[in-house]
Design an enzyme around this catalytic site. Structure first.
Site, short mmCIF file in Angstrom:
data_model
loop_
_atom_site.label_atom_id
_atom_site.label_comp_id
_atom_site.label_asym_id
_atom_site.label_seq_id
_atom_site.Cartn_x
_atom_site.Cartn_y
_atom_site.Cartn_z
N ASN A 25 -58.00 -50.10 -4.33
CA ASN A 25 -58.99 -51.15 -4.12
C ASN A 25 -58.37 -52.54 -4.02
O ASN A 25 -58.92 -53.43 -3.37
CB ASN A 25 -60.05 -51.12 -5.22
CG ASN A 25 -61.06 -50.01 -4.99
OD1 ASN A 25 -61.23 -49.55 -3.87
ND2 ASN A 25 -61.73 -49.57 -6.04
N SER A 68 -63.46 -48.70 -11.24
CA SER A 68 -62.66 -48.98 -10.05
C SER A 68 -62.27 -50.45 -9.98
O SER A 68 -61.43 -50.82 -9.15
CB SER A 68 -63.46 -48.61 -8.79
OG SER A 68 -64.64 -49.40 -8.72
N HIS A 98 -58.87 -43.34 -12.67
CA HIS A 98 -59.74 -43.67 -11.55
C HIS A 98 -59.71 -42.56 -10.50
O HIS A 98 -58.76 -42.45 -9.73
CB HIS A 98 -59.34 -45.01 -10.93
CG HIS A 98 -60.23 -45.42 -9.80
ND1 HIS A 98 -59.75 -46.08 -8.69
CD2 HIS A 98 -61.55 -45.22 -9.59
CE1 HIS A 98 -60.76 -46.29 -7.85
NE2 HIS A 98 -61.85 -45.77 -8.37
N GLU A 157 -55.76 -42.51 -9.89
CA GLU A 157 -54.95 -43.62 -10.36
C GLU A 157 -54.95 -43.61 -11.88
O GLU A 157 -56.02 -43.68 -12.50
CB GLU A 157 -55.51 -44.95 -9.84
CG GLU A 157 -55.36 -45.12 -8.34
CD GLU A 157 -56.00 -46.39 -7.81
OE1 GLU A 157 -55.44 -47.00 -6.89
OE2 GLU A 157 -57.08 -46.78 -8.33
#
Length: 313
Positions: free
Chosen positions: A219, A148, A169, A181
């Protein structure tokens, strides 16, 4: 002109078909890491008809992973097959039939199409794993990391298959969260990228693509937001309780930033922000927080330890 247009359409269709033919159809998946993320990815891959091998260091860990998958599948069928219990039982049986476990990664990657790594967030450990598996996996095999926060490019450089390396991800809990992702490094081939997108769709997810930038999309936006909430609190501008209430009622977020930090784990958040700060020390978004550092030092890591920004019984 009409003929030329038809000819162009046929040519474009032919080119698209040729490109599609070059993509790797992923059937066999090896997942390294039997924790929550790895087990969740194994579950959705097996449930969608892929042959899956879940790998971890001990049989004890793998038994726990398998038990967790079985319990998760039971929750799935309660919703998906509420009126058809027999079909639900068959679904679990089929899914588990597609899943095997192993403690020897090198011995099981020889026939796999895709390796997904979901181990500890430590670049050195990940690089060592990929370097080893690179020697045993077939030439066509795609490698992907579920990281991540770490750079995919740095992991790809530990192997000889930089063009067959990308990021996948997933989000926790994997069976519930629809997003994946798909990360493309400057070296990831278009064939590899498209194969990873197709795999994400095949396991029932909605893929979004992103370059290999710190934190990718979610993130990269989420962690600085949480850190800015901590700075707001550190400056004494507002209480953590009021900040949480404000974001839930004002922005419609299901959790406030301090609740989310405690849920994610303060050590995890610190690890991410420290890593980004080392990459871009002059970026104010990535500046460390003295308060966060203090709480981690005191082992107040959030819900998992019973105390973080809040106390939990």
């Amino acid at each position: 002109m009409a003929f030329a247009t038809r000819h162009f359409v046929r040519a474009a269709s032919s080119d698209a078909a040729t490109a599609a033919a070059k993509k790797l159809l992923i059937k066999h998946v090896t997942i390294i890491g039997g924790g929550l993320m790895g087990a969740g990815i194994a579950q959705v891959a097996a449930a969608s008809g892929h042959t899956v091998v879940l790998v971890d260091q001990s049989d004890e860990i793998l038994k726990k992973s398998t038990k967790g998958i079985e319990e998760s599948l039971k929750r799935v069928i309660k919703k998906k097959f509420a009126d058809k219990p027999e079909a639900g039982d068959e679904f679990i049986k089929k899914t588990l039939k597609n899943l095997t476990t192993s403690t020897d990664a090198a011995s099981v990657v020889h026939s796999t199409d895709l390796v997904i790594e979901a181990i500890v967030e430590n670049l050195e450990v990940k690089n060592k794993l990929f370097k080893t598996l690179d020697k045993f996996a077939p030439e066509h095999t795609i490698f992907a990391s579920n990281t991540s926060s770490l750079q995919i490019t740095q992991m790809a450089n530990a192997t000889t298959r930089q063009d067959r390396f990308g990021g996948l991800h997933f989000f926790n809990p994997v069976p519930m969260m629809k997003l994946v992702e798909v990360i493309k490094t400057p070296m990831t081939s278009q064939k590899t990228f498209e194969s990873l997108v197709d795999f994400s769709k095949a396991v029932g997810k909605s893929p979004v693509s992103c370059k290999d930038t710190p934190g990718f999309i979610v993130n990269r936006l989420l962690v600085p937001y949480m850190m800015e909430a901590v700075r707001l609190f550190e400056r004494g501008d507002a209480s953590k309780e009021d900040i949480d209430v404000a974001m839930k009622l004002g922005a419609g977020y299901p959790m406030g930033p301090f609740e989310l930090l405690d849920y994610v784990g303060l050590d995890t958040s610190k690890y991410i922000i420290d890593g980004w700060h080392s990459l871009e020390p002059n970026n104010p978004l990535f500046a460390p927080s003295p308060l966060l550092n203090k709480l981690v030092e005191e082992k107040k890591l959030g819900k998992k330890t019973g105390e973080g920004f809040y106390k939990y019984k």
